[in-house]
Design a protein around this motif. Structure first.
Motif: not given
Length: 270
Positions: A51-52, A55, A73, A75, A98
């Motif tokens: 996930e990192r 991202a 973010e 997932t 966001r």
């Protein structure tokens, strides 16, 4: 001498053997639970690493597109993750962006999307691709959903006092307008036509009314011309994963947009 037996009718030595057997079973269950817990932890750690990495790649691509947002973010869906790695197929990869903002060419305004959610389904990536960072990562379907804040649209309209809201599923506007022939200011209201043109949201107002509007053709023509001046194109920030806009709906907190794509090469587009 007569044989002696325990009071319960069994034989001496039977109960200790049962107790030892039960203890061994309990120990085995505990060991299995510990092992399962360790496997779950290892699985989640591996998913967290993936996930990192995803991202970071998305963050770099967003920066190249001159779009601002909070850190992505990511997932990775499905369990267990390690089994998906070995098979080279993933149930889903979800990305939440966001505070997305993109500049509008030729203006000082920025289109704001408080949240943009991207859901890539049926993702294919071989183990060699993950190890080397080379190769193709594809998704069968990708869907993005977000909401364009009304204040972004109002900023593009650039008329003082304009307010937008959702009313019975439609985009409604309220605005003050000074009518020279009446030498007074009226508050007019009406609903908009909302359409899609490529990556732009097109908002047009054809007719506005007011309780104080006199039955005068000249005044009505003036107000109708004012309505057309409120019409605006809202260019969305560059959408990741080659998403194509296909639906816009007014909601209380903004314009909800839905975009999608099929057979997307995630490793080649941001």
């Amino acid at each position: 001498m007569a044989d002696s037996y325990p009071a319960d009718g069994g034989t001496y030595g039977e109960r200790p053997r049962r107790r030892r057997g039960r203890r061994a079973l309990v120990i085995l269950v505990i060991l299995l639970l510990v092992l399962a817990g360790l496997l779950v932890v290892a699985d989640r750690v591996a998913a967290g690493v993936a996930e990192r990495v995803v991202a970071d790649q998305i963050d770099q691509e967003i920066s190249r597109q001159n779009v601002q947002s909070a850190a992505p973010e990511v997932t990775v869906g499905g369990f267990p993750f390690l089994t998906q790695v070995l098979n080279g197929r993933y149930d889903s990869i979800k990305v939440l962006l966001r505070d997305v903002q993109g500049p509008v060419q030729g203006t000082d305004a920025a289109v704001k999307v408080p949240e943009l959610t991207v859901d890539a389904r049926d993702v294919t990536a071989s183990l060699d691709t993950l190890r080397s960072g080379q190769g193709e990562v594809t998704a069968k379907t990708v869907q993005g959903t977000g909401t364009v804040a009304y204040d972004s649209v109002v900023a593009l309209i650039d008329r003082p006092g304009v307010r937008l809201r959702e009313q019975d599923g439609k985009l409604a506007v309220t605005a003050p307008v000074r009518v020279p022939i009446l030498e007074q200011e009226l508050t007019v209201q009406g609903t908009a036509n909302v359409a899609i043109d490529g990556d732009d949201i097109v908002i047009t107002f054809d007719r506005l009314t007011s309780a104080d509007l006199p039955d005068n053709p000249v005044v009505q023509t003036f107000v109708n011309n004012f309505a057309r001046q409120l019409s605006v194109r809202v260019p969305l920030p560059p959408l990741p994963f080659a998403l194509q806009l296909h639906e816009v709906r007014p909601l209380p907190n903004g314009l909800a947009v839905t975009a999608s794509a099929r057979d997307v090469a995630l490793s080649e587009v941001g």
